[in-house]
Design a protein around this motif. Structure first.
Motif, mmCIF file in Angstrom:
data_model
loop_
_atom_site.group_PDB
_atom_site.id
_atom_site.type_symbol
_atom_site.label_atom_id
_atom_site.label_comp_id
_atom_site.label_asym_id
_atom_site.label_seq_id
_atom_site.Cartn_x
_atom_site.Cartn_y
_atom_site.Cartn_z
ATOM 1 N N LEU A 33 0.826 -1.213 0.000
ATOM 2 C CA LEU A 33 0.000 0.000 0.000
ATOM 3 C C LEU A 33 0.858 1.260 0.000
ATOM 4 C CD1 LEU A 33 -2.829 -1.056 2.471
ATOM 5 C CD2 LEU A 33 -2.961 -0.850 -0.006
ATOM 6 N N LYS A 34 1.930 1.256 0.770
ATOM 7 C CA LYS A 34 2.821 2.421 0.789
ATOM 8 C C LYS A 34 3.501 2.606 -0.562
ATOM 9 C CE LYS A 34 3.932 2.736 5.687
ATOM 10 N NZ LYS A 34 4.993 2.633 6.708
ATOM 11 N N SER A 35 3.884 1.503 -1.177
ATOM 12 C CA SER A 35 4.517 1.574 -2.486
ATOM 13 C C SER A 35 3.539 2.115 -3.534
ATOM 14 C CB SER A 35 5.017 0.191 -2.888
ATOM 15 O OG SER A 35 5.635 0.230 -4.135
ATOM 16 N N LEU A 36 2.291 1.680 -3.461
ATOM 17 C CA LEU A 36 1.288 2.203 -4.384
ATOM 18 C C LEU A 36 1.082 3.700 -4.168
ATOM 19 C CD1 LEU A 36 -0.812 1.788 -6.604
ATOM 20 C CD2 LEU A 36 -2.471 1.275 -4.804
ATOM 21 N N LEU A 139 -6.275 5.986 -0.258
ATOM 22 C CA LEU A 139 -5.166 5.092 0.049
ATOM 23 C C LEU A 139 -4.550 5.424 1.409
ATOM 24 C CD1 LEU A 139 -3.807 2.725 -1.268
ATOM 25 C CD2 LEU A 139 -2.210 4.281 -2.335
ATOM 26 N N ASP A 140 -4.495 6.700 1.761
ATOM 27 C CA ASP A 140 -3.979 7.078 3.079
ATOM 28 C C ASP A 140 -4.831 6.489 4.196
ATOM 29 O OD1 ASP A 140 -1.852 8.464 2.002
ATOM 30 O OD2 ASP A 140 -2.855 10.425 2.110
ATOM 31 N N VAL A 141 -6.150 6.471 4.006
ATOM 32 C CA VAL A 141 -7.039 5.866 4.994
ATOM 33 C C VAL A 141 -6.767 4.372 5.104
ATOM 34 C CG1 VAL A 141 -9.462 5.311 5.486
ATOM 35 C CG2 VAL A 141 -8.847 7.608 4.739
ATOM 36 N N ILE A 143 -3.972 2.850 4.369
ATOM 37 C CA ILE A 143 -2.647 2.668 4.964
ATOM 38 C C ILE A 143 -2.735 2.791 6.479
ATOM 39 C CG2 ILE A 143 -0.381 3.756 5.233
ATOM 40 C CD1 ILE A 143 -0.439 4.282 2.201
ATOM 41 N N ASP A 144 -3.490 3.774 6.964
ATOM 42 C CA ASP A 144 -3.656 3.926 8.416
ATOM 43 C C ASP A 144 -4.326 2.696 9.018
ATOM 44 O OD1 ASP A 144 -2.465 6.413 8.399
ATOM 45 O OD2 ASP A 144 -4.361 7.521 8.344
ATOM 46 N N ARG A 145 -5.349 2.193 8.351
ATOM 47 C CA ARG A 145 -6.044 1.005 8.832
ATOM 48 C C ARG A 145 -5.117 -0.213 8.814
ATOM 49 N NH1 ARG A 145 -10.899 -0.222 5.361
ATOM 50 N NH2 ARG A 145 -11.426 1.893 5.971
ATOM 51 N N SER A 146 -4.350 -0.328 7.749
ATOM 52 C CA SER A 146 -3.424 -1.449 7.623
ATOM 53 C C SER A 146 -2.316 -1.364 8.679
ATOM 54 C CB SER A 146 -2.817 -1.464 6.223
ATOM 55 O OG SER A 146 -1.891 -2.491 6.085
ATOM 56 N N MET A 147 -1.872 -0.157 8.974
ATOM 57 C CA MET A 147 -0.842 0.020 9.994
ATOM 58 C C MET A 147 -1.359 -0.384 11.372
ATOM 59 S SD MET A 147 1.590 3.365 10.480
ATOM 60 C CE MET A 147 1.693 3.561 8.722
ATOM 61 N N THR A 148 -2.611 -0.043 11.659
ATOM 62 C CA THR A 148 -3.219 -0.438 12.932
ATOM 63 C C THR A 148 -3.327 -1.949 13.022
ATOM 64 O OG1 THR A 148 -4.491 1.618 12.959
ATOM 65 C CG2 THR A 148 -5.248 -0.146 14.399
ATOM 66 N N GLU A 149 -3.787 -2.578 11.951
ATOM 67 C CA GLU A 149 -3.892 -4.042 11.934
ATOM 68 C C GLU A 149 -2.524 -4.695 12.051
ATOM 69 O OE1 GLU A 149 -6.199 -5.575 8.694
ATOM 70 O OE2 GLU A 149 -7.804 -4.135 9.042
ATOM 71 N N LYS A 150 -1.539 -4.122 11.401
ATOM 72 C CA LYS A 150 -0.184 -4.675 11.468
ATOM 73 C C LYS A 150 0.345 -4.613 12.893
ATOM 74 C CE LYS A 150 4.389 -3.314 10.618
ATOM 75 N NZ LYS A 150 4.785 -2.269 11.396
ATOM 76 N N ASP A 151 0.196 -3.452 13.533
ATOM 77 C CA ASP A 151 0.686 -3.304 14.903
ATOM 78 C C ASP A 151 0.038 -4.312 15.843
ATOM 79 O OD1 ASP A 151 2.317 -1.241 14.085
ATOM 80 O OD2 ASP A 151 0.950 0.343 14.737
ATOM 81 N N LYS A 152 -1.232 -4.563 15.628
ATOM 82 C CA LYS A 152 -1.968 -5.482 16.490
ATOM 83 C C LYS A 152 -1.649 -6.937 16.176
ATOM 84 C CE LYS A 152 -6.259 -6.287 15.626
ATOM 85 N NZ LYS A 152 -7.700 -6.224 15.419
ATOM 86 N N ASN A 153 -1.652 -7.299 14.909
ATOM 87 C CA ASN A 153 -1.594 -8.705 14.526
ATOM 88 C C ASN A 153 -0.193 -9.290 14.401
ATOM 89 O OD1 ASN A 153 -4.378 -8.985 14.466
ATOM 90 N ND2 ASN A 153 -4.504 -8.260 12.366
ATOM 91 N N VAL A 154 0.789 -8.493 14.034
ATOM 92 C CA VAL A 154 2.133 -9.038 13.867
ATOM 93 C C VAL A 154 2.645 -9.598 15.188
ATOM 94 C CG1 VAL A 154 4.537 -8.390 13.434
ATOM 95 C CG2 VAL A 154 2.772 -7.694 11.845
ATOM 96 N N LYS A 155 2.541 -8.805 16.219
ATOM 97 C CA LYS A 155 3.013 -9.258 17.531
ATOM 98 C C LYS A 155 2.204 -10.467 18.008
ATOM 99 C CE LYS A 155 4.507 -7.170 21.821
ATOM 100 N NZ LYS A 155 4.554 -5.942 22.594
ATOM 101 N N MET A 156 0.895 -10.433 17.778
ATOM 102 C CA MET A 156 0.035 -11.526 18.225
ATOM 103 C C MET A 156 0.407 -12.836 17.532
ATOM 104 S SD MET A 156 -4.074 -12.060 17.908
ATOM 105 C CE MET A 156 -3.999 -12.277 16.147
#
Length: 173
Positions: A33-36, A139-141, A143-156
């Motif tokens: 998403l950031k690359s796009l 796309l910015d919206v 990206i923000d949503r994806s960043m929140t999901e990443k922060d939550k799910n990667v560690k989990m």
């Protein structure tokens, strides 16, 4: 006893790696998403300020970026340059279809990719700029949503893989 400990260690390592691999999907999704987003900004500047033809602009974007999004722009440029009668929308759709498996995005985000293809090359420079700006905001919206999901799910998922492996190893010992 050594065989049991070796088996337990293999279980812990394999479950931990499974958690890491699954969590990397969220990282790759955010990267796509950031690359796009970066590519959209480059495309906007190439169209608005450079007045460069679409095939050449997309080839330049492909060279400046990396990953599956760069491959989409490269394939898009190749299809336009082949002069086989592809419209910009159809060429972009074919390029997305060819590289879709490597993008790691969900359906909503894939729709943003496809929306970009439908908007390219169908209007004048001013309307293209407006459309690309709107798409960039959407796309910015995402990206923000994806960043929140990443922060939550990667560690989990990483912890779940490791702890699941430890639990399974303890049960087997």
């Amino acid at each position: 006893m050594i065989l049991k400990l070796t088996g337990a260690a293999l279980i812990v390592v394999s479950c931990g790696m499974t958690g890491i691999l699954y969590s990397n999907k969220y990282i790759n999704r955010l990267d796509s998403l950031k690359s796009l987003s970066v590519c959209i900004e480059m495309l906007r500047s190439e169209i608005v300020y450079g007045h460069i033809p679409l095939a050449q602009a997309s080839k330049t974007i492909a060279r400046r970026s990396s990953g599956p999004v760069a491959d989409i722009f490269s394939d898009f440029s190749d299809l336009l340059a082949s002069k086989q009668g592809y419209t910009a929308s159809l060429a972009f759709e074919k390029a997305i279809d060819k590289n879709a498996a490597r993008l790691c995005v969900n359906n909503e985000e894939m729709d943003v990719f496809k929306t970009l293809g439908k908007m390219i090359g169908i209007s004048d420079t001013a309307n293209q700029e407006k459309s690309l700006n709107l798409l960039s905001k959407q796309l910015d919206v995402l990206i923000d949503r994806s960043m929140t999901e990443k922060d939550k799910n990667v560690k989990m998922y990483r912890n779940l893989g490791l702890l699941g492996g430890l639990g399974l190893a303890i049960l087997l010992l």
